[in-house]
Write a protein that holds these residues in place. Structure first.
Motif, PDB file in Angstrom:
ATOM      1  N   ALA A 163      37.701  27.993  42.365  1.00  0.00           N
ATOM      2  CA  ALA A 163      37.159  29.069  43.183  1.00  0.00           C
ATOM      3  C   ALA A 163      37.931  29.146  44.496  1.00  0.00           C
ATOM      4  O   ALA A 163      38.520  28.159  44.937  1.00  0.00           O
ATOM      5  CB  ALA A 163      35.675  28.811  43.459  1.00  0.00           C
ATOM      6  N   GLU A 166      37.219  26.428  46.830  1.00  0.00           N
ATOM      7  CA  GLU A 166      37.784  25.131  46.452  1.00  0.00           C
ATOM      8  C   GLU A 166      39.270  25.053  46.796  1.00  0.00           C
ATOM      9  O   GLU A 166      39.744  24.034  47.298  1.00  0.00           O
ATOM     10  CB  GLU A 166      37.568  24.886  44.951  1.00  0.00           C
ATOM     11  CG  GLU A 166      36.112  24.673  44.588  1.00  0.00           C
ATOM     12  CD  GLU A 166      35.863  24.619  43.082  1.00  0.00           C
ATOM     13  OE1 GLU A 166      34.904  23.947  42.660  1.00  0.00           O
ATOM     14  OE2 GLU A 166      36.629  25.266  42.327  1.00  0.00           O
ATOM     15  N   SER A 187      44.262  35.464  40.071  1.00  0.00           N
ATOM     16  CA  SER A 187      43.284  34.524  40.605  1.00  0.00           C
ATOM     17  C   SER A 187      43.795  33.929  41.907  1.00  0.00           C
ATOM     18  O   SER A 187      44.994  33.960  42.205  1.00  0.00           O
ATOM     19  CB  SER A 187      43.020  33.397  39.600  1.00  0.00           C
ATOM     20  OG  SER A 187      44.156  32.564  39.499  1.00  0.00           O
ATOM     21  N   ASP A 338      34.714  37.946  44.220  1.00  0.00           N
ATOM     22  CA  ASP A 338      34.970  36.587  43.758  1.00  0.00           C
ATOM     23  C   ASP A 338      35.012  35.581  44.904  1.00  0.00           C
ATOM     24  O   ASP A 338      35.134  34.380  44.669  1.00  0.00           O
ATOM     25  CB  ASP A 338      36.291  36.536  42.987  1.00  0.00           C
ATOM     26  CG  ASP A 338      37.469  36.978  43.848  1.00  0.00           C
ATOM     27  OD1 ASP A 338      37.315  37.957  44.604  1.00  0.00           O
ATOM     28  OD2 ASP A 338      38.537  36.351  43.762  1.00  0.00           O
ATOM     29  N   LYS A 339      34.938  36.058  46.159  1.00  0.00           N
ATOM     30  CA  LYS A 339      34.991  35.153  47.319  1.00  0.00           C
ATOM     31  C   LYS A 339      33.605  35.055  47.929  1.00  0.00           C
ATOM     32  O   LYS A 339      33.178  35.933  48.688  1.00  0.00           O
ATOM     33  CB  LYS A 339      36.011  35.667  48.342  1.00  0.00           C
ATOM     34  CG  LYS A 339      37.447  35.516  47.872  1.00  0.00           C
ATOM     35  CD  LYS A 339      38.434  36.194  48.792  1.00  0.00           C
ATOM     36  CE  LYS A 339      38.488  37.676  48.547  1.00  0.00           C
ATOM     37  NZ  LYS A 339      39.625  38.337  49.209  1.00  0.00           N
ATOM     38  N   GLN A 465      40.171  39.796  37.665  1.00  0.00           N
ATOM     39  CA  GLN A 465      39.900  38.384  37.385  1.00  0.00           C
ATOM     40  C   GLN A 465      39.711  38.112  35.901  1.00  0.00           C
ATOM     41  O   GLN A 465      39.549  36.965  35.500  1.00  0.00           O
ATOM     42  CB  GLN A 465      38.627  37.937  38.141  1.00  0.00           C
ATOM     43  CG  GLN A 465      38.726  38.079  39.654  1.00  0.00           C
ATOM     44  CD  GLN A 465      39.808  37.231  40.268  1.00  0.00           C
ATOM     45  OE1 GLN A 465      40.099  36.146  39.770  1.00  0.00           O
ATOM     46  NE2 GLN A 465      40.417  37.703  41.333  1.00  0.00           N
TER      47      GLN A 465
END
Length: 554
Positions: A163, A166, A187, A338-339, A465
């Motif tokens: 992610a 991460e 990604s 996605d964030k 994604q």
């Protein structure tokens, strides 16, 4: 030898041990303990280790963003030393004869609830802090690895996927390359690899097994292959490829200091994309002409609470100063989709890419937006900062942004805080709406920057994604290129410049097309600057422009 085939998303080859990313276990089991004194000592040892880690983080932050920006880590040390907190854990171990991990988790929850119930907003924010320090102690007790990399040497980092939150916390100095079971070419793991200039392979599926941990492997980001315990022939072949890679880098280094100018004299701005102040080293090492995209959301992703104005100011100031007067374009926070940052407490959305994200969060949470804008304007006194706003679709959004900016500037003048009165304001062109309204939007801003990843996603209705949609996610699609041309034409009519800051900007097979479309700036990963410069210097724009446009528009 074991050969694993995936998809290469960042070129180059590397050789080293495989190391799987280690996530902490958030499920804390409760165990009965006979020797409570030994368990309390175990807790104390973990607490002291955590204290040493926080001191090291404080010193690192001071060096990077100054003392005020490092205050969080100092506050965490004080909280970890709090007598009520420490005695609460010790008493629980004694009274209920439980393991230290469980005692820490329970006391952390009690303290977090206590802080969250207070009326004062500052004290409410301490709930996230106490959870953060407690998770650090629990991680040490349970043997979890800080940053997810359990190695003292450089490794090829393997994972199911990573992610954004991460990737931002990884110890990048330990990474030779990435390989993941899932993911897509767009990604954040792939983007980070390209920023670092290291190979990355995605989409290996179940072939990437954890029992390969520690085995020596070669990764080839061009072919998408991983060779575990390579045979002699493969080792020799990839060693030669690695040597050619180094030789090519040395050749590219000869272009440092040269202009980004075509054969027929057309000059192009070549800037860099970064995610943190640390990345400036790569920009300078690769002779980037400026920063075309500073993804400020990573300051939010690496925090457990909203970064303060001072933290942000120090980060932006550091980058501006280190770039020595070159333009630094900072994008306001692009959280959402996605964030995700838990403390934003965003509601679950079925389609988050089209939901509450980026500028939509800023305009619905003006207090968060104003904090960032104050930091940006203050930092503009220390270099050539420009501000860029993402996910714009309408004129009213830009007008509201400018109204808020004027309010921030008035506050700073009243406080006698220095800032650049003429700071440039630009927008991301990453939605079809922004393209179709670009004639009007261009009259309101100083520049456009095309985000090709999202523009492709929204134009082709293809999730960027989605790993199984790669064949449909075509950034070279004529519809996308026609949109770039429309935005470029309207930008130039209004007398402003237009750039590309998406991953497509580094695709040298498209450089001549971008010149034909009228693109003035390309912002790419630092490692792509010199190869892109070489390509630009080999192009004769005037010679092929008409044919390129004819093929695109016919």
């Amino acid at each position: 030898m074991y050969t694993i085939q995936g998809k290469g998303v960042s070129g180059g080859v590397a050789n080293g041990p495989l190391c799987f990313y280690r996530r902490g276990d958030h499920d804390i089991a409760k165990h009965e303990i006979a020797d409570t004194e030994a368990e309390k000592q175990r807790f104390e040892s973990a607490r002291q280790t955590a204290m040493e880690q926080l001191k090291a983080l404080y010193e690192k932050a001071v060096a990077e963003v100054g003392e005020e920006g490092a205050e969080l880590f100092e506050a965490h040390q004080m909280m970890l030393d709090d007598l009520d907190y420490v005695e609460g854990i010790q008493d629980l171990i004694d009274g209920e004869q439980v393991n230290a991990e469980y005692a820490v988790s329970q006391v952390a929850e009690q303290f977090a609830q206590m802080f969250a119930s207070m009326d004062d907003s500052y004290m409410q924010a301490r709930a996230a802090d106490v959870k953060d320090i407690s998770n650090r102690v629990i991680g040490i007790l349970s043997g979890a690895v800080a940053g997810g990399i359990d190695s003292d040497v450089q490794v090829i980092l393997a994972a199911d996927d990573l992610a954004p939150s991460e990737t931002v916390q990884l110890d990048k100095s330990k990474i030779l390359g990435f390989i993941t079971q899932g993911g897509s070419g767009n990604s954040h793991t792939a983007i980070l690899a390209r920023t670092m200039g290291i190979p990355a392979v995605i989409g290996t599926g179940d072939a990437l097994r954890e029992d390969y941990e520690g085995k020596t492997a070669w990764i080839d980001g061009e072919t998408g292959e991983l060779f575990v315990e390579a045979d002699e022939i493969t080792h020799e072949r990839l060693s030669k490829k690695h040597a050619k890679q180094r030789a090519m880098k040395e050749l590219m280094d000869q272009l440092k200091g040269k202009e980004n100018v075509t054969i027929d004299g057309r000059k192009v701005m070549v800037y860099c994309n970064i995610g943190s102040p640390d990345d400036v080293d790569q920009v300078l090492a690769n002779d980037g002409g400026g920063i075309g995209l500073f993804r400020s959301e990573f300051l939010y992703l690496q925090n457990n609470d909203y970064p303060t104005e001072e933290q942000q100011f120090q980060a932006y100031k550091t980058v501006a100063e280190r770039m020595g007067g070159k333009r630094v374009i900072i994008r306001t926070l692009d959280i959402g989709a996605d964030k995700q940052a838990d403390y934003f407490q965003l509601a679950h959305e079925e389609n988050p890419a089209m939901g509450l994200r980026a500028i939509r969060i800023c305009l619905t949470r003006p207090e968060v937006f104003k904090t960032q804008l104050r930091a940006l304007y203050r930092a503009s006194a220390y270099g050539k900062i420009a501000i860029m706003f993402p996910m714009i679709t309408s004129e009213w959004e830009v007008l509201e942004i400018k109204r808020i900016c004027e309010g921030v500037k008035a506050e700073l003048r009243k406080e006698e805080q220095p800032f650049d009165e003429n700071i440039e304001l630009g927008i991301m062109v990453e939605t079809p709406a922004a393209v179709m309204m670009s004639d009007r939007l261009a009259k309101l801003v100083d520049f456009f920057s095309v985000g090709t990843n999202d523009l492709t996603q929204y134009t082709l209705a293809t999730d960027r994604q989605g790993g199984n949609l790669d064949r449909f996610f075509d950034a070279h699609h004529p519809a996308v290129l026609r949109m770039i041309k429309m935005a470029a034409d309207n930008a130039h009519k209004a007398g402003i410049w237009i750039g590309i800051c998406g991953e497509l900007g580094a695709d040298i097979s498209m450089t001549e097309t971008f010149m034909a479309l009228g693109v003035d700036e390309l912002s790419v990963s630092p490692s792509a600057v010199l190869p892109l410069r070489s390509t630009i210097r080999s192009i004769n724009t005037a010679e092929n422009r008409e044919k390129i446009l004819e093929d695109l528009l016919k």
